[in-house]
Design a protein around this motif. Structure first.
Motif, PDB file in Angstrom:
ATOM      1  N   UNK A 195      -8.535  63.933 -36.755  1.00 48.78           N
ATOM      2  CA  UNK A 195      -7.249  63.865 -37.442  1.00 48.78           C
ATOM      3  C   UNK A 195      -6.498  62.643 -36.924  1.00 48.78           C
ATOM      4  N   UNK A 196      -5.476  62.254 -37.635  1.00 53.01           N
ATOM      5  CA  UNK A 196      -4.722  61.051 -37.290  1.00 53.01           C
ATOM      6  C   UNK A 196      -4.032  61.215 -35.945  1.00 53.01           C
ATOM      7  N   UNK A 197      -4.157  60.194 -35.097  1.00 50.22           N
ATOM      8  CA  UNK A 197      -3.488  60.198 -33.793  1.00 50.22           C
ATOM      9  C   UNK A 197      -2.036  59.816 -34.018  1.00 50.22           C
ATOM     10  N   UNK A 198      -1.140  60.670 -33.592  1.00 52.12           N
ATOM     11  CA  UNK A 198       0.275  60.448 -33.860  1.00 52.12           C
ATOM     12  C   UNK A 198       0.884  59.399 -32.939  1.00 52.12           C
ATOM     13  N   UNK A 199       0.469  59.375 -31.667  1.00 53.21           N
ATOM     14  CA  UNK A 199       1.015  58.409 -30.715  1.00 53.21           C
ATOM     15  C   UNK A 199       0.519  57.003 -31.071  1.00 53.21           C
ATOM     16  N   UNK A 200       1.467  56.059 -31.262  1.00 48.20           N
ATOM     17  CA  UNK A 200       1.096  54.716 -31.721  1.00 48.20           C
ATOM     18  C   UNK A 200       0.248  53.970 -30.691  1.00 48.20           C
ATOM     19  N   UNK A 201       0.600  54.104 -29.413  1.00 46.18           N
ATOM     20  CA  UNK A 201      -0.157  53.402 -28.374  1.00 46.18           C
ATOM     21  C   UNK A 201      -1.573  53.935 -28.277  1.00 46.18           C
ATOM     22  N   UNK A 202      -1.713  55.262 -28.268  1.00 41.74           N
ATOM     23  CA  UNK A 202      -3.046  55.873 -28.195  1.00 41.74           C
ATOM     24  C   UNK A 202      -3.862  55.526 -29.432  1.00 41.74           C
ATOM     25  N   UNK A 218      -3.605  52.771 -31.214  1.00 43.51           N
ATOM     26  CA  UNK A 218      -4.027  51.377 -31.117  1.00 43.51           C
ATOM     27  C   UNK A 218      -5.191  51.213 -30.141  1.00 43.51           C
ATOM     28  N   UNK A 219      -5.124  51.917 -29.007  1.00 42.96           N
ATOM     29  CA  UNK A 219      -6.198  51.839 -28.018  1.00 42.96           C
ATOM     30  C   UNK A 219      -7.498  52.404 -28.587  1.00 42.96           C
ATOM     31  N   UNK A 220      -7.393  53.556 -29.250  1.00 36.68           N
ATOM     32  CA  UNK A 220      -8.575  54.172 -29.857  1.00 36.68           C
ATOM     33  C   UNK A 220      -9.166  53.276 -30.936  1.00 36.68           C
ATOM     34  N   UNK A 221      -8.292  52.654 -31.732  1.00 35.26           N
ATOM     35  CA  UNK A 221      -8.769  51.752 -32.780  1.00 35.26           C
ATOM     36  C   UNK A 221      -9.555  50.583 -32.189  1.00 35.26           C
ATOM     37  N   UNK A 222      -9.017  50.000 -31.102  1.00 34.87           N
ATOM     38  CA  UNK A 222      -9.689  48.854 -30.488  1.00 34.87           C
ATOM     39  C   UNK A 222     -11.061  49.247 -29.954  1.00 34.87           C
ATOM     40  N   UNK A 223     -11.132  50.395 -29.280  1.00 34.09           N
ATOM     41  CA  UNK A 223     -12.404  50.838 -28.708  1.00 34.09           C
ATOM     42  C   UNK A 223     -13.417  51.170 -29.802  1.00 34.09           C
ATOM     43  N   UNK A 224     -12.982  51.972 -30.784  1.00 31.16           N
ATOM     44  CA  UNK A 224     -13.905  52.374 -31.859  1.00 31.16           C
ATOM     45  C   UNK A 224     -14.325  51.169 -32.708  1.00 31.16           C
ATOM     46  N   UNK A 225     -13.411  50.241 -32.920  1.00 32.71           N
ATOM     47  CA  UNK A 225     -13.742  49.048 -33.701  1.00 32.71           C
ATOM     48  C   UNK A 225     -14.813  48.226 -32.992  1.00 32.71           C
ATOM     49  N   UNK A 226     -14.629  47.990 -31.697  1.00 31.50           N
ATOM     50  CA  UNK A 226     -15.620  47.226 -30.936  1.00 31.50           C
ATOM     51  C   UNK A 226     -16.967  47.931 -30.913  1.00 31.50           C
ATOM     52  N   UNK A 227     -16.929  49.269 -30.788  1.00 29.37           N
ATOM     53  CA  UNK A 227     -18.176  50.027 -30.805  1.00 29.37           C
ATOM     54  C   UNK A 227     -18.886  49.940 -32.147  1.00 29.37           C
ATOM     55  N   UNK A 230      -4.291  49.185 -39.330  1.00 32.17           N
ATOM     56  CA  UNK A 230      -3.125  49.762 -40.004  1.00 32.17           C
ATOM     57  C   UNK A 230      -2.047  48.717 -40.265  1.00 32.17           C
ATOM     58  N   UNK A 231      -2.091  47.619 -39.501  1.00 33.06           N
ATOM     59  CA  UNK A 231      -1.126  46.539 -39.691  1.00 33.06           C
ATOM     60  C   UNK A 231      -1.642  45.473 -40.653  1.00 33.06           C
ATOM     61  N   UNK A 232      -2.831  45.697 -41.218  1.00 31.10           N
ATOM     62  CA  UNK A 232      -3.373  44.771 -42.200  1.00 31.10           C
ATOM     63  C   UNK A 232      -4.202  43.646 -41.612  1.00 31.10           C
TER      64      UNK A 232
END
Length: 209
Positions: free
Chosen positions: A9-16, A18-27, A50-52
């Motif tokens: 489900x969508x992570x509500x905390x913006x910092x978490x 962003x961190x999850x996005x960076x890790x999953x994207x690199x993976x 999410x920021x385009x």
């Protein structure tokens, strides 16, 4: 310790988020690279944050892979009318180009120092790195241009000195042929000669006794 299963489900905390996005994207990009190398597959991955912001990976050429996908898509939907397929393709390409133009315009404004309020710390670091690299390239190009200009001036100086020497030689030969009895004074000797003069300072009509 066994990691717990992450709830999808969508992570509500913006910092978490962003961190999850960076890790999953690199993976994801790493897995795509491994798949292309290990299996000799043609792989292309496109991710928009999410920021385009655009992230992509292609084992060969992104445009060629997209064209290949479009060709296969046309074959899969061959039941549609050709005109309808063409319209949908053009709409898709127009939307993709519009999105790319918007991203480029946003990035351009950020490089000019505008619209930085919405940037994350990671994006600001990336912008700073790109600006420093661009500045370094400009300085190298400027130095190369200056060295090139100095080299041109030095070559011009050598040519002028050579022409000057040739002119002096021609003048000397001319004087030797047409006026051999003339004595050409030495320039250095003339400069070293002492000229004696009588100089009197006083009122007009008076003379030194």
């Amino acid at each position: 310790m066994v990691r717990g299963k992450t709830e999808m489900r969508r992570i509500e905390n913006a910092t978490s988020r962003q961190v999850t996005f960076s890790k999953r994207r690199n993976g994801l990009l790493k897995k795509a690279f491994e798949l292309s190398v290990l299996c000799d597959a043609e792989v292309a991955v496109i991710v928009f944050s999410s920021r385009g912001k655009l992230y992509e990976f292609s084992s060969s050429s992104m445009l060629k892979t997209i064209d290949r996908y479009t060709t296969h898509s046309k074959a899969s939907y061959s039941g549609k009318k050709p005109a309808e397929q063409s319209i949908q393709q053009w709409k898709s390409e127009a939307a993709s180009l519009a999105k790319k133009i918007e991203l480029l315009e946003t990035y351009k404004r950020r490089l000019m120092g505008e619209g930085l309020g919405s940037c994350t710390l990671e994006e600001l670091h990336e912008l700073e790195s790109h600006l420093q690299k661009s500045l370094s390239n400009v300085r190298v190009k400027k130095q190369w241009k200056l060295l090139e200009k100095i080299s041109e001036l030095e070559e011009k100086e050598r040519m002028l000195l050579k022409e000057n020497a040739l002119l002096r030689e021609k003048v000397s030969e001319y004087l030797q042929v047409n006026a051999p009895e003339r004595v050409v004074p030495d320039v250095q000797a003339c400069q070293n000669m002492e000229v004696e003069t009588e100089l009197f300072i006083g009122r007009p009509g008076t003379s030194e006794t």
